[in-house]
Structure formats: C-alpha cells, structure tokens
Design a protein around this motif. Sequence first.
Motif, PDB file in Angstrom:
ATOM      1  N   UNK A 233       0.830  -1.201   0.000  1.00 19.80           N
ATOM      2  CA  UNK A 233       0.000   0.000   0.000  1.00 19.80           C
ATOM      3  C   UNK A 233       0.867   1.255   0.000  1.00 19.80           C
ATOM      4  N   UNK A 234       1.942   1.229   0.780  1.00 21.41           N
ATOM      5  CA  UNK A 234       2.848   2.378   0.815  1.00 21.41           C
ATOM      6  C   UNK A 234       3.588   2.540  -0.512  1.00 21.41           C
ATOM      7  N   UNK A 235       3.827   1.425  -1.212  1.00 17.04           N
ATOM      8  CA  UNK A 235       4.469   1.502  -2.527  1.00 17.04           C
ATOM      9  C   UNK A 235       3.563   2.237  -3.514  1.00 17.04           C
ATOM     10  N   UNK A 236       2.270   1.948  -3.463  1.00 15.30           N
ATOM     11  CA  UNK A 236       1.314   2.624  -4.341  1.00 15.30           C
ATOM     12  C   UNK A 236       1.261   4.110  -4.018  1.00 15.30           C
ATOM     13  N   UNK A 244      10.677   7.063  -3.832  1.00 10.59           N
ATOM     14  CA  UNK A 244      11.197   5.719  -4.081  1.00 10.59           C
ATOM     15  C   UNK A 244      11.012   4.879  -2.818  1.00 10.59           C
ATOM     16  N   UNK A 245      10.042   3.971  -2.817  1.00  5.14           N
ATOM     17  CA  UNK A 245       9.749   3.173  -1.622  1.00  5.14           C
ATOM     18  C   UNK A 245      10.915   2.274  -1.247  1.00  5.14           C
ATOM     19  N   UNK A 264       7.738  -4.637  -1.283  1.00  6.16           N
ATOM     20  CA  UNK A 264       6.573  -4.710  -2.165  1.00  6.16           C
ATOM     21  C   UNK A 264       6.842  -5.620  -3.354  1.00  6.16           C
ATOM     22  N   UNK A 265       5.810  -5.901  -4.104  1.00  3.46           N
ATOM     23  CA  UNK A 265       5.952  -6.738  -5.289  1.00  3.46           C
ATOM     24  C   UNK A 265       4.639  -6.817  -6.038  1.00  3.46           C
ATOM     25  N   UNK A 434      10.794   1.620 -11.382  1.00  7.34           N
ATOM     26  CA  UNK A 434      10.559   0.739 -10.242  1.00  7.34           C
ATOM     27  C   UNK A 434       9.088   0.737  -9.850  1.00  7.34           C
ATOM     28  N   UNK A 435       8.677  -0.379  -9.248  1.00  8.02           N
ATOM     29  CA  UNK A 435       7.341  -0.442  -8.660  1.00  8.02           C
ATOM     30  C   UNK A 435       7.205   0.629  -7.578  1.00  8.02           C
TER      31      UNK A 435
END
Length: 435
Positions: A233-236, A244-245, A264-265, A434-435
């Motif tokens: 969720x934090x990556x989104x 950049x997470x 994340x992934x 990056x994701x």
Amino acid sequence: MNRLKEKLLNKTAILGVIGLGYVGLPLAVEKAKAGYKTIGFERHQSKIDMINAGKNYIGDVIKEDLEEVVGNGLLSATLDIEEIKNVDCVCICVPTPLDRYQQPDISHVKKAAESIVPYMHKDMLIVLESTTYPGTTEELLKPILESSGLKCGEDFFLAFSPERVDPGNLTYKTRNTPKVVGGVTAACTEVAVTLYQNIIVAPVHQVSSPKVAEMEKILENTYRNINIGLVNELAILSNKMGINIWEVIEAAKTKPFGFHAFYPGSGLGGHCIPLDPYYLSWKAREFAFHTSMIESSMVVNDRMPEYCTERITKILNREKKSINGSKILFLGVAYKQDIDDYRESSAIKVIDHVLRVGGEVLYYDPYVEKFKDGNVEMIGEKDLTEELLKGVDLVVITTAHSNINYDFVQKHSKVIFDTKNAMKHVEDRVNIELL
C-alpha cells in the motif's frame, strides 16, 4: 507409549510420509538420513518411479542425499496405502488449497486420514503437518481415526506439527528449522516430540494443544501477509508522491530495533502466505468475528497484479504504445527467486491480466521451462538474448532470480518495469522504472 518411544529412540520404528511434494519429500529424506526405514506414500506414479530410482524433483532436496537413502534401502515410495499397516509413525503432508470461493479445501487431509483407518494399529503416531485452520486435528482427524476403534492418547497418538519449509532458503532447511509440536494429549505430545528430536538438529518447541500449533502457523504467515500488505500500500502511495519506496525501506532498515524489512511486489505467491489468512478468516466467522486487519491486507495484496498491469499500461502509453498488441517479456514466473515453484505466483496473475487486455506475452525463467496455471499455459524462452530483449516493447521483472545478468538486460531493453528492485545495482537507470 513407552513401547513406541523405545522404538523411536533405538531407531527400529518404521516411519511414513503421506504426500511427497515440497514438504513431504524433504521430510522423508531427513527421516531416512536419521537412520529410520521410511516409506513415502504418493498418488502420482511418476513421482514414485523417480524416487525409487533415486531421481530428485524437489529443489530443496540434495540429489546425493536422495540417492544415498534410496540406495541403502532406507527410503522407498509406494502407491499402496496398505503398507501403512507396517508403519509406526506417519506424517500427513498433503495440499490444503482454497476452493473457488476462497474457502479451505481440506478434502486431501480428510482422504489421507480415511485411508489410514483400515490399517491402524496400537502404539501408532499420526502427525498432521499440512497448514490448516485451528481445530482441524481435533475436530476432523481425531473422530475419523477413532472410527478404527482405537482411542486417541491411549491406543494411538495424534499431534499437529506445522511444516515450515521455505523453498530456496540456503540457510534453513527441514533439518535445522525449529519444530513446534502440539498433541491432543500430553502423551501424544511426548511421543511426537521424541520423533522430531531424533530427526532434526533444531529445537522442538512443545505447545499445549494442536489448536495452538495450528494457530501458530497461521500467525507466522499472517504476520508476513499483513506487513507485505502494508508495504504494498505504501508503494502505491509513494509512487503517487514521487517517492522511491525501496530507498525508504533501506533507510528504515538502519534502525537496529523495532523494524523488520518487508518488500513490495506484484502480489503474493507460494502455498502459504497468500492462503493461510483465508483459513483463519473462514474459521473466525464460526465465532461471529471479522478479522478486519487481515482482510484489509488481503485486499491490498490481491489487487497488486491488477495494479502492476495498470502501471504497465501507463509505461507503454508514455512510449506511445497501447498494451493491446504490445509485446511484453516477463522475467521470472516462479513465486520467489532462485526456485522452480510457481504455485500461486503473482507473476502469472499479472501475465493473465495482460493477456486479457490483448498484450502479447513472452517469458523467460531459468528455473521454469513451462507452466500451466488456471487458464494460462505457456512455454518459456530458452535463452535471454540481445535479439529477444530488443524485440519486445517492455520487459517486466516479476521474479528477482540472481542468475540473470541485469546489466545485460538494461543495456538491450527499450523499457523495463522492475517490480522486485532486482536491478538495484545497475548504474545506468535511464530505461528502468521501479514499482
């Protein structure tokens, strides 16, 4: 009990394992390596033939170990469940998947227990290792096994000891991973502890009941599910904020206490982490209880393949291309790095999403030559060549295999979407997102 414990201690007990997959075969090999005559029960004749020929099909089993225990007669495999009558201790290591409604399917466990009943005898130990919901051992297995006329805790012994296999882990294997054991009675626990203490070199931790052991296993994987859901969720959010997470996580890791890094992934994979929370949520409804935090994390994690497809669409749009008709190469379909296991692989879920919107998909995975998963069936590319990389519109990294030359990938690819931060050491990052 004393008679069985004596046989376990002097290693004259015959041990059995029902189900020779990612959990069962490594366990059977360790039992045989410990000096016990071990019989593996398997319903696929092809696996039986391979084992009896000393041929390995599980990555975490050392080929030479299998050859040795088969060669010296300590390990054999059979389709004949009647051989259970000669076994003193049997471990059940069968699949416990979810059905189409995301509810536990324990039919394999039930069938395994029912198959044992006609051949049960006094002073026998049965251990369930398959991950399941709290209560399975006592509410499902115990009545089935007692239908033999034998009484649990007196005539036979029953326990739950969760498997803790981590495919591809180079440090922790079956032999050196601590065991948790919970028996239906104190005598059941004592006998089961004796079994494992004579097989593994790691500590064996006793708990007061099978329910505690069953809940313990679900806690292990739910803990990971929730934390992965948080970081996904934090990556989104970080992507929306231009942060950049991955750098954020590396910074947080510098704290020597109070933080454990999760990454994340494209979603969750494997037989445990994506499934186990559903067992608990399903069982919780029996008590009119909603596992809100668990369910929230599952919503986030289950959505990640779709989110990754949205990101793929946006990347292609920036290149003035539509995802419909674009040629997309996926690097990795295994659910984690450096293994051949693609059960519940999030990479395949992303592939499925891309195929549904008209993308042309290729994949390369040095560990997975081909796969069939639901509606998706593919054969991988044999080699990762310059021609292959230059011939696609986008490269998507969905598994961070360590034996891929990522500098080579970066050099010859038009655009790369890295969902695993596999290219973190690549210096030229002009075509990497990056994701």
